[in-house]
Motif scaffolding. Structure first.
Motif, PDB file in Angstrom:
ATOM      1  N   ASP A 147       0.772  -1.509   0.073  1.00  0.00           N
ATOM      2  CA  ASP A 147      -0.110   0.114   0.254  1.00  0.00           C
ATOM      3  C   ASP A 147       1.037   1.239   0.098  1.00  0.00           C
ATOM      4  O   ASP A 147       0.371   2.436  -0.541  1.00  0.00           O
ATOM      5  N   GLU A 150       2.089   1.918  -3.496  1.00  0.00           N
ATOM      6  CA  GLU A 150       1.251   1.915  -4.616  1.00  0.00           C
ATOM      7  C   GLU A 150       0.823   3.686  -4.113  1.00  0.00           C
ATOM      8  O   GLU A 150       0.737   4.998  -5.209  1.00  0.00           O
ATOM      9  N   SER A 151       0.972   3.927  -3.220  1.00  0.00           N
ATOM     10  CA  SER A 151       0.209   5.784  -2.493  1.00  0.00           C
ATOM     11  C   SER A 151       1.820   6.375  -3.090  1.00  0.00           C
ATOM     12  O   SER A 151       1.646   7.082  -4.009  1.00  0.00           O
ATOM     13  N   TYR A 152       2.994   6.053  -2.913  1.00  0.00           N
ATOM     14  CA  TYR A 152       3.854   6.623  -3.435  1.00  0.00           C
ATOM     15  C   TYR A 152       3.813   6.775  -5.009  1.00  0.00           C
ATOM     16  O   TYR A 152       4.055   7.563  -5.800  1.00  0.00           O
ATOM     17  N   VAL A 153       3.800   5.846  -5.572  1.00  0.00           N
ATOM     18  CA  VAL A 153       3.757   5.196  -7.360  1.00  0.00           C
ATOM     19  C   VAL A 153       2.461   6.619  -7.974  1.00  0.00           C
ATOM     20  O   VAL A 153       3.052   7.182  -8.625  1.00  0.00           O
ATOM     21  N   GLU A 154       1.902   6.486  -7.370  1.00  0.00           N
ATOM     22  CA  GLU A 154       0.292   7.278  -7.152  1.00  0.00           C
ATOM     23  C   GLU A 154       0.547   9.164  -7.472  1.00  0.00           C
ATOM     24  O   GLU A 154      -0.042   9.769  -7.975  1.00  0.00           O
ATOM     25  N   ASN A 155       1.071   9.747  -6.392  1.00  0.00           N
ATOM     26  CA  ASN A 155       1.792  10.410  -6.547  1.00  0.00           C
ATOM     27  C   ASN A 155       2.322  11.171  -6.688  1.00  0.00           C
ATOM     28  O   ASN A 155       3.235  12.256  -7.131  1.00  0.00           O
ATOM     29  N   LYS A 169       5.695   5.196 -15.331  1.00  0.00           N
ATOM     30  CA  LYS A 169       5.360   4.878 -14.113  1.00  0.00           C
ATOM     31  C   LYS A 169       5.240   2.792 -14.020  1.00  0.00           C
ATOM     32  O   LYS A 169       5.089   2.252 -13.265  1.00  0.00           O
TER      33      LYS A 169
END
Length: 253
Positions: A147, A150-155, A169
């Motif tokens: 999680d 996922e948060s890092y890559v998304e932002n 990405k």
């Protein structure tokens, strides 16, 4: 001369290394200490917080051990533990060896050995780089909880630093997946042109990635059979440091 009471008390506490809980009678049988002595020592150990007695009349390690455990964990000097292992690796491979930790969304180099490395690299003690760029940084990202990844890559906004920097990405996620499968990360010209690195994760006693160790040098040396060789060396060194931090190495690691 050893104090007999202290030794016997330690014998009782050591029983809880292999047993999560024990009854009064089980402690007597396992310790081979007289009943009256066990009774007195259990009372003292319970009063001091080393043991606690549940409603089921079974004894367990007290919360005081959590305090001691946390103190030992936080006081371990990562650089002090890692340095001799890094020295040995550098002497053998003649490549630069780096130690890095995470600071927010960046990685920071906290130790470096490059006596035999004649080419000056991007890395330097105190220097920082984003978690997605370079093997040493990305090894920290790759072994976070899913999680968090996922948060890092998304932002994150991916920026280029050199000709090989990952700026898509999809490719970043693929690299992370490969790292988790292989146990190491690899980079070519990501932070500085014509340089490469191979890194492995270092874990603490809780199984959390807390640092990374990398082998770095000019790109021409990181091809073909050297990739597997350097990767094996990096993983071995990382495991040795992890073990000294209290991480339990399994056959799958």
């Amino acid at each position: 001369m050893k104090n007999k009471t202290v030794v016997r008390s330690m014998d009782i506490l050591n029983l809880f290394i292999e047993h999560a809980e024990l009854t009064f009678q089980e402690i007597i049988e396992l310790s081979h200490i007289p009943k009256t002595s066990v009774y007195r020592m259990l009372i003292s150990l319970e009063e001091m917080g080393f043991l606690e007695k549940g409603d089921d009349s079974k004894y367990r390690l007290g919360l005081l051990f959590l305090t001691y455990g946390n103190l030992v964990s936080t006081r371990l000097d990562l650089r002090q533990i890692a340095y001799p292992i890094m020295q040995s690796l550098h002497k053998e491979l003649k490549e630069a060896i780096n130690l890095i930790i995470r600071q927010g969304e960046e990685a920071m180099y906290i130790e470096k050995i490059d006596h035999y490395q004649k080419v000056r690299l991007y890395t330097a003690i105190g220097r920082k780089s984003p978690l997605y760029a370079g093997a040493c940084s990305r090894v920290l990202l790759s072994f976070l909880q899913e999680d968090e990844i996922e948060s890092y890559v998304e932002n994150i906004q991916l920026e280029s630093f050199a000709i090989g920097t990952i700026t898509e990405k999809g490719k970043l996620l693929e690299s992370i997946k490969n790292a988790r499968e292989n146990g190491y990360t690899i980079s070519h010209s990501e932070l500085e042109n014509h340089t490469s690195a191979i890194a492995a994760p270092i874990f603490n006693c809780k199984g959390e990635v807390v640092a990374g160790i990398s082998i770095a040098g000019i790109e021409v040396n990181y091809q073909d059979e050297n990739v597997a060789r350097f990767a094996e060396k990096a993983i071995y060194a990382a495991n040795e440091i992890s073990r000294k931090l209290g991480y339990q190495i399994t056959s799958a690691d």
